[in-house]
Design a protein around this motif. Structure first.
Motif, mmCIF file in Angstrom:
data_model
loop_
_atom_site.group_PDB
_atom_site.id
_atom_site.type_symbol
_atom_site.label_atom_id
_atom_site.label_comp_id
_atom_site.label_asym_id
_atom_site.label_seq_id
_atom_site.Cartn_x
_atom_site.Cartn_y
_atom_site.Cartn_z
ATOM 1 N N UNK A 1 -8.638 2.522 9.771
ATOM 2 C CA UNK A 1 -8.101 1.196 9.494
ATOM 3 C C UNK A 1 -9.154 0.339 8.797
ATOM 4 N N UNK A 2 -8.701 -0.732 8.176
ATOM 5 C CA UNK A 2 -9.594 -1.688 7.535
ATOM 6 C C UNK A 2 -8.965 -3.068 7.612
ATOM 7 N N UNK A 3 -9.813 -4.091 7.510
ATOM 8 C CA UNK A 3 -9.366 -5.479 7.539
ATOM 9 C C UNK A 3 -9.839 -6.176 6.269
ATOM 10 N N UNK A 4 -8.989 -7.045 5.718
ATOM 11 C CA UNK A 4 -9.332 -7.755 4.489
ATOM 12 C C UNK A 4 -8.447 -8.977 4.352
ATOM 13 N N UNK A 5 -9.050 -10.099 4.015
ATOM 14 C CA UNK A 5 -8.337 -11.342 3.700
ATOM 15 C C UNK A 5 -7.288 -11.713 4.755
ATOM 16 N N UNK A 6 -7.613 -11.479 6.029
ATOM 17 C CA UNK A 6 -6.690 -11.831 7.102
ATOM 18 C C UNK A 6 -5.586 -10.830 7.343
ATOM 19 N N UNK A 7 -5.719 -9.637 6.782
ATOM 20 C CA UNK A 7 -4.747 -8.570 6.961
ATOM 21 C C UNK A 7 -5.414 -7.350 7.607
ATOM 22 N N UNK A 8 -4.607 -6.515 8.232
ATOM 23 C CA UNK A 8 -5.062 -5.240 8.768
ATOM 24 C C UNK A 8 -4.211 -4.132 8.151
ATOM 25 N N UNK A 9 -4.874 -3.047 7.775
ATOM 26 C CA UNK A 9 -4.175 -1.855 7.280
ATOM 27 C C UNK A 9 -4.648 -0.667 8.117
ATOM 28 N N UNK A 10 -3.704 0.109 8.610
ATOM 29 C CA UNK A 10 -4.031 1.325 9.353
ATOM 30 C C UNK A 10 -3.204 2.483 8.805
ATOM 31 N N UNK A 11 -3.805 3.665 8.808
ATOM 32 C CA UNK A 11 -3.056 4.842 8.400
ATOM 33 C C UNK A 11 -3.374 6.007 9.322
ATOM 34 N N UNK A 12 -2.333 6.797 9.581
ATOM 35 C CA UNK A 12 -2.415 7.945 10.478
ATOM 36 C C UNK A 12 -2.274 9.222 9.660
ATOM 37 N N UNK A 13 -3.097 10.213 9.998
ATOM 38 C CA UNK A 13 -3.090 11.480 9.283
ATOM 39 C C UNK A 13 -2.982 12.613 10.299
ATOM 40 N N UNK A 14 -2.016 13.490 10.101
ATOM 41 C CA UNK A 14 -1.822 14.608 11.021
ATOM 42 C C UNK A 14 -2.970 15.619 10.886
ATOM 43 N N UNK B 1 0.840 -1.198 0.000
ATOM 44 C CA UNK B 1 0.000 0.000 0.000
ATOM 45 C C UNK B 1 0.872 1.245 0.000
ATOM 46 N N UNK B 2 0.335 2.286 -0.602
ATOM 47 C CA UNK B 2 0.964 3.608 -0.603
ATOM 48 C C UNK B 2 -0.101 4.628 -0.253
ATOM 49 N N UNK B 3 0.253 5.574 0.622
ATOM 50 C CA UNK B 3 -0.620 6.699 0.918
ATOM 51 C C UNK B 3 0.126 7.973 0.536
ATOM 52 N N UNK B 4 -0.561 8.872 -0.149
ATOM 53 C CA UNK B 4 0.012 10.156 -0.549
ATOM 54 C C UNK B 4 -0.949 11.255 -0.120
ATOM 55 N N UNK B 5 -0.391 12.335 0.437
ATOM 56 C CA UNK B 5 -1.233 13.382 1.012
ATOM 57 C C UNK B 5 -0.494 14.710 1.037
ATOM 58 N N UNK B 6 -1.254 15.782 1.246
ATOM 59 C CA UNK B 6 -0.657 17.079 1.533
ATOM 60 C C UNK B 6 -0.296 17.177 3.010
ATOM 61 N N UNK B 7 -0.864 16.278 3.840
ATOM 62 C CA UNK B 7 -0.589 16.249 5.272
ATOM 63 C C UNK B 7 0.473 15.202 5.582
ATOM 64 N N UNK B 8 1.048 15.296 6.772
ATOM 65 C CA UNK B 8 1.989 14.271 7.230
ATOM 66 C C UNK B 8 1.204 12.990 7.509
ATOM 67 N N UNK B 9 1.694 11.859 6.995
ATOM 68 C CA UNK B 9 0.935 10.609 7.068
ATOM 69 C C UNK B 9 1.866 9.421 7.295
ATOM 70 N N UNK B 10 1.260 8.294 7.735
ATOM 71 C CA UNK B 10 1.985 7.035 7.875
ATOM 72 C C UNK B 10 1.015 5.893 7.631
ATOM 73 N N UNK B 11 1.517 4.768 7.119
ATOM 74 C CA UNK B 11 0.648 3.624 6.818
ATOM 75 C C UNK B 11 1.371 2.319 7.123
ATOM 76 N N UNK B 12 0.604 1.302 7.486
ATOM 77 C CA UNK B 12 1.174 -0.023 7.706
ATOM 78 C C UNK B 12 0.138 -1.091 7.394
ATOM 79 N N UNK B 13 0.605 -2.202 6.824
ATOM 80 C CA UNK B 13 -0.206 -3.408 6.625
ATOM 81 C C UNK B 13 0.479 -4.550 7.359
ATOM 82 N N UNK B 14 -0.302 -5.354 8.055
ATOM 83 C CA UNK B 14 0.237 -6.540 8.721
ATOM 84 C C UNK B 14 -0.725 -7.711 8.551
#
Length: 208
Positions: free
Chosen positions: A195-208, A96-109
């Motif tokens: 955050x969202x969950x799909x196919x046994x994975x979790x993705x979360x993203x933080x936005x300032x 996954x990639x997140x792009x923004x005008x704000x400071x952001x972070x993302x992770x999938x596990x």
């Protein structure tokens, strides 16, 4: 279709998730890499990591960027040459990639039982509301890890501790958003989390 999902949390922010179904050769044939990226991917011992790396370059193309538009600072944080904010993640067969005008972070596990073994290393405040006997305990732990990893990527500061400095506010059942804090030295920062969950994975993203 490998582009698995596109999310727009707000008008300045877009998340794109890729399901990695292509072979290494097919991915290599579909991207143009600068020399240092080529050296990096060819030096990876795991094909899984190679395909993850290449799928991120495919996601860049989906955003209209090339590999040459991406660079990393001394802390390993990715940046775009046009100044927009970017965060990158991949786990097994998703990236996954997140792009923004704000400071952001993302992770999938991937949601795996073994996260319980390391829970004591990243859970502190959150233990007040977590139920170890609940059926969704592993999912909750994975979500908290993803949030803290997203904060770590966003903050990009040496010495930041998941356990000591990152706090995730409880999430109500059925909700897919919360608030998290970084309390580091003399800085206290609040972030919106989705955050969202799909196919046994979790993705979360933080936005300032």
């Amino acid at each position: 279709m490998p582009l698995y999902k596109t999310i727009s949390p707000n008008s300045q922010t877009t998340v794109k998730i890729w399901k990695i179904t292509e072979s290494f050769d097919d991915l290599m044939a579909s991207v143009n890499l600068k020399p240092e990226s080529l050296n990096r991917v060819m030096g990876m011992k795991s094909e899984l990591h190679q395909r993850g790396f290449l799928s991120v370059r495919r996601l860049l193309q989906e955003f209209g960027y090339a590999d040459t538009d991406l660079f990393y600072d001394e802390n390993g944080k990715p940046h775009l040459k046009d100044g927009r904010q970017i965060s990158i993640t991949h786990s097994f067969n998703f990236s996954a990639v997140i792009i923004s005008d704000s400071v952001i972070g993302i992770d999938i596990e991937k949601q795996r039982d073994k996260i319980q073994i390391i829970a004591h290393k990243f859970i502190d405040y959150e233990s007040d509301y977590l139920d170890k006997t609940a059926d969704d305990y592993v999912e909750k732990l994975t979500m908290i890890w993803c949030v803290k990893e997203s904060l770590y990527k966003l903050f990009a500061t040496s010495g930041l501790s998941f356990k000591q400095h990152c706090l995730v506010i409880p999430i109500s059942d059925g909700e897919n958003e919360t608030v998290a804090w970084i309390d580091y030295e003399n800085r206290k920062c609040r972030y919106n989390i989705e955050f969202l969950e799909f196919e046994g994975f979790t993705c979360a993203y933080a936005i300032a």
